[in-house]
Design a protein around this motif. Structure first.
Motif, PDB file in Angstrom:
ATOM      1  N   PRO A   1       0.802  -1.229   0.000  1.00  0.00           N
ATOM      2  CA  PRO A   1       0.000   0.000   0.000  1.00  0.00           C
ATOM      3  C   PRO A   1       0.833   1.277   0.000  1.00  0.00           C
ATOM      4  O   PRO A   1       0.348   2.321  -0.463  1.00  0.00           O
ATOM      5  CB  PRO A   1      -0.825  -0.124   1.293  1.00  0.00           C
ATOM      6  N   ILE A   2       2.079   1.242   0.508  1.00  0.00           N
ATOM      7  CA  ILE A   2       2.875   2.470   0.527  1.00  0.00           C
ATOM      8  C   ILE A   2       3.239   2.949  -0.875  1.00  0.00           C
ATOM      9  O   ILE A   2       3.750   4.063  -1.013  1.00  0.00           O
ATOM     10  CB  ILE A   2       4.171   2.330   1.363  1.00  0.00           C
ATOM     11  N   LEU A   3       2.942   2.150  -1.900  1.00  0.00           N
ATOM     12  CA  LEU A   3       3.153   2.611  -3.274  1.00  0.00           C
ATOM     13  C   LEU A   3       1.905   3.297  -3.833  1.00  0.00           C
ATOM     14  O   LEU A   3       1.957   3.867  -4.924  1.00  0.00           O
ATOM     15  CB  LEU A   3       3.539   1.445  -4.180  1.00  0.00           C
ATOM     16  N   ASP A   4       0.809   3.248  -3.095  1.00  0.00           N
ATOM     17  CA  ASP A   4      -0.416   3.894  -3.563  1.00  0.00           C
ATOM     18  C   ASP A   4      -0.166   5.387  -3.749  1.00  0.00           C
ATOM     19  O   ASP A   4       0.486   6.030  -2.928  1.00  0.00           O
ATOM     20  CB  ASP A   4      -1.549   3.701  -2.544  1.00  0.00           C
ATOM     21  N   GLY A   5      -0.690   5.915  -4.817  1.00  0.00           N
ATOM     22  CA  GLY A   5      -0.562   7.348  -5.058  1.00  0.00           C
ATOM     23  C   GLY A   5       0.621   7.741  -5.910  1.00  0.00           C
ATOM     24  O   GLY A   5       0.746   8.909  -6.293  1.00  0.00           O
ATOM     25  N   LEU A   6       1.511   6.807  -6.213  1.00  0.00           N
ATOM     26  CA  LEU A   6       2.582   7.114  -7.163  1.00  0.00           C
ATOM     27  C   LEU A   6       1.951   7.369  -8.535  1.00  0.00           C
ATOM     28  O   LEU A   6       1.021   6.669  -8.936  1.00  0.00           O
ATOM     29  CB  LEU A   6       3.573   5.954  -7.270  1.00  0.00           C
ATOM     30  N   ASP A   7       2.467   8.373  -9.237  1.00  0.00           N
ATOM     31  CA  ASP A   7       1.917   8.606 -10.569  1.00  0.00           C
ATOM     32  C   ASP A   7       2.492   7.583 -11.553  1.00  0.00           C
ATOM     33  O   ASP A   7       3.352   6.767 -11.207  1.00  0.00           O
ATOM     34  CB  ASP A   7       2.146  10.048 -11.031  1.00  0.00           C
ATOM     35  N   GLU A   8       1.980   7.626 -12.786  1.00  0.00           N
ATOM     36  CA  GLU A   8       2.365   6.608 -13.772  1.00  0.00           C
ATOM     37  C   GLU A   8       3.868   6.605 -14.030  1.00  0.00           C
ATOM     38  O   GLU A   8       4.491   5.533 -14.129  1.00  0.00           O
ATOM     39  CB  GLU A   8       1.608   6.868 -15.077  1.00  0.00           C
ATOM     40  N   HIS A   9       4.456   7.801 -14.121  1.00  0.00           N
ATOM     41  CA  HIS A   9       5.903   7.884 -14.371  1.00  0.00           C
ATOM     42  C   HIS A   9       6.683   7.323 -13.186  1.00  0.00           C
ATOM     43  O   HIS A   9       7.660   6.583 -13.379  1.00  0.00           O
ATOM     44  CB  HIS A   9       6.310   9.327 -14.627  1.00  0.00           C
ATOM     45  N   GLU A  10       6.274   7.662 -11.970  1.00  0.00           N
ATOM     46  CA  GLU A  10       6.974   7.178 -10.780  1.00  0.00           C
ATOM     47  C   GLU A  10       6.890   5.660 -10.682  1.00  0.00           C
ATOM     48  O   GLU A  10       7.874   4.999 -10.335  1.00  0.00           O
ATOM     49  CB  GLU A  10       6.377   7.820  -9.525  1.00  0.00           C
ATOM     50  N   GLU A  11       5.719   5.111 -10.973  1.00  0.00           N
ATOM     51  CA  GLU A  11       5.571   3.659 -10.873  1.00  0.00           C
ATOM     52  C   GLU A  11       6.422   2.949 -11.921  1.00  0.00           C
ATOM     53  O   GLU A  11       7.048   1.922 -11.635  1.00  0.00           O
ATOM     54  CB  GLU A  11       4.104   3.265 -11.015  1.00  0.00           C
ATOM     55  N   GLN A  12       6.470   3.495 -13.129  1.00  0.00           N
ATOM     56  CA  GLN A  12       7.314   2.914 -14.167  1.00  0.00           C
ATOM     57  C   GLN A  12       8.790   2.962 -13.763  1.00  0.00           C
ATOM     58  O   GLN A  12       9.537   1.997 -13.919  1.00  0.00           O
ATOM     59  CB  GLN A  12       7.111   3.663 -15.486  1.00  0.00           C
ATOM     60  N   LEU A  13       9.205   4.097 -13.207  1.00  0.00           N
ATOM     61  CA  LEU A  13      10.584   4.249 -12.762  1.00  0.00           C
ATOM     62  C   LEU A  13      10.902   3.277 -11.636  1.00  0.00           C
ATOM     63  O   LEU A  13      11.976   2.656 -11.618  1.00  0.00           O
ATOM     64  CB  LEU A  13      10.819   5.695 -12.311  1.00  0.00           C
ATOM     65  N   LEU A  14       9.972   3.127 -10.696  1.00  0.00           N
ATOM     66  CA  LEU A  14      10.192   2.204  -9.588  1.00  0.00           C
ATOM     67  C   LEU A  14      10.315   0.771 -10.091  1.00  0.00           C
ATOM     68  O   LEU A  14      11.179   0.015  -9.629  1.00  0.00           O
ATOM     69  CB  LEU A  14       9.049   2.319  -8.573  1.00  0.00           C
ATOM     70  N   ARG A  15       9.475   0.394 -11.017  1.00  0.00           N
ATOM     71  CA  ARG A  15       9.528  -0.964 -11.569  1.00  0.00           C
ATOM     72  C   ARG A  15      10.873  -1.208 -12.247  1.00  0.00           C
ATOM     73  O   ARG A  15      11.492  -2.264 -12.066  1.00  0.00           O
ATOM     74  CB  ARG A  15       8.369  -1.163 -12.547  1.00  0.00           C
ATOM     75  N   GLU A  16      11.337  -0.235 -13.017  1.00  0.00           N
ATOM     76  CA  GLU A  16      12.636  -0.387 -13.685  1.00  0.00           C
ATOM     77  C   GLU A  16      13.766  -0.473 -12.660  1.00  0.00           C
ATOM     78  O   GLU A  16      14.675  -1.297 -12.795  1.00  0.00           O
ATOM     79  CB  GLU A  16      12.865   0.791 -14.624  1.00  0.00           C
ATOM     80  N   ARG A  17      13.695   0.366 -11.652  1.00  0.00           N
ATOM     81  CA  ARG A  17      14.766   0.349 -10.653  1.00  0.00           C
ATOM     82  C   ARG A  17      14.761  -0.932  -9.842  1.00  0.00           C
ATOM     83  O   ARG A  17      15.822  -1.393  -9.402  1.00  0.00           O
ATOM     84  CB  ARG A  17      14.634   1.571  -9.742  1.00  0.00           C
ATOM     85  N   ALA A  18      13.586  -1.506  -9.633  1.00  0.00           N
ATOM     86  CA  ALA A  18      13.517  -2.799  -8.946  1.00  0.00           C
ATOM     87  C   ALA A  18      14.241  -3.866  -9.762  1.00  0.00           C
ATOM     88  O   ALA A  18      14.989  -4.687  -9.217  1.00  0.00           O
ATOM     89  CB  ALA A  18      12.061  -3.196  -8.712  1.00  0.00           C
ATOM     90  N   VAL A  19      14.038  -3.854 -11.070  1.00  0.00           N
ATOM     91  CA  VAL A  19      14.722  -4.816 -11.952  1.00  0.00           C
ATOM     92  C   VAL A  19      16.233  -4.611 -11.888  1.00  0.00           C
ATOM     93  O   VAL A  19      17.008  -5.577 -11.762  1.00  0.00           O
ATOM     94  CB  VAL A  19      14.222  -4.669 -13.402  1.00  0.00           C
ATOM     95  N   LEU A  20      16.677  -3.366 -11.965  1.00  0.00           N
ATOM     96  CA  LEU A  20      18.110  -3.077 -11.931  1.00  0.00           C
ATOM     97  C   LEU A  20      18.711  -3.456 -10.574  1.00  0.00           C
ATOM     98  O   LEU A  20      19.847  -3.948 -10.510  1.00  0.00           O
ATOM     99  CB  LEU A  20      18.346  -1.594 -12.217  1.00  0.00           C
TER     100      LEU A  20
END
Length: 275
Positions: free
Chosen positions: A31-50
């Protein structure tokens, strides 16, 4: 201008696509990811992979982890770095060791009289200087809600603190921050928390009393609260919240308040518990 680092990043992301169903499950459990905008969520997903490409996750016997669990950990690890730009904030360690349950850590302390004390301490996490991060998986699974607890953020905050030497509650600050402002905010709040506990060791403190252990734990605990209970932290220690917002370059309180304004029935703690 060609950059090997950018090329390597693109290649890693291309070779390690995230299953949308796996990411949807991660989002459901965090739930602490709730409210991230589309760009932030995409960036977070990429950074998780890296992050998962850069760090080695060692699961000890008795613990079997799949791609969802790996992403669950990585997303929490990368949330604090989301707006810091540089991917090298977690330099200096390459392994995260995962225990199936809390583990025993030998402790040693020399008191003011020169007497050395040794004991075994049950722990759910540790971050070693020039060494790995150690996490108990039940603590990782219990993290991710808006309730003032996040084992991953806590232990990795120690790693940020250690970037310029031993953990002392002072991570490397940005050029637009002043050490004097950081020290004043942190020390005043730390002293206030200790004074409250000195007066009443059983006091219902605004944040976890473990923050009063030492300045390093104060930074790690308040970092947890910054991302998982920003309203409590800002109410109790507004200057600490302000310094952490400058350091992490995020405003988690505004994000939580926006969620609650947009969804009047949004209950942070219930979401964390039932998410």
């Amino acid at each position: 201008m060609w950059s090997f680092k950018a090329w390597r990043r693109r290649r890693t992301l291309a070779n390690n696509p995230v299953d949308p169903a796996h990411w949807a499950e991660v989002r459901r459990r965090l739930p602490i990811l709730d409210g991230l905008d589309e760009h932030e969520e995409q960036l977070l997903r990429e950074r998780a992979v890296l992050f998962l490409h850069d760090k080695h996750l060692t699961a000890l016997p008795g613990l079997a982890l799949g791609p969802v669990e790996h992403l669950l950990l990585a997303a929490q690890a990368q949330l604090p770095l989301l707006h810091l730009g540089d991917l090298d904030w977690y330099r200096g360690f390459h392994e995260i060791v995962l225990y199936p349950d809390d583990f025993v850590s030998p402790q040693r302390h020399r008191d003011a009289s020169g007497i050395e004390h040794e004991w075994d301490d049950a722990r759910s996490g540790e971050a070693w200087q020039q060494g790995p991060v150690i996490l108990a998986w039940p603590g990782v699974e219990a993290s991710g809600g808006w309730e003032g607890y996040n084992l991953v953020i806590h232990e990795l905050a120690h790693k940020l603190d250690m970037l310029e030497g031993g953990a002392n509650g002072l991570p490397p600050l940005h050029r637009d921050m002043r050490v004097q402002d950081w020290a004043k905010a942190m020390q005043s709040a730390y002293d206030a928390l200790n004074a409250e506990l000195d007066a009443n060791p059983e006091a219902e403190t605004a944040i976890d009393p473990y923050a009063a252990e030492d300045p390093a734990e104060f930074f790690a605990v308040t970092s947890e609260y910054f991302f998982t209970a920003p309203d409590l932290l800002a109410d109790a220690f507004p200057e600490v919240y302000r310094q952490l917002a400058l350091f992490y370059r995020q405003d988690s309180l505004a994000r939580l308040q926006r969620l609650q304004a947009e969804h009047p029935d949004y209950k942070a703690v219930e979401n964390a518990t039932n998410g």
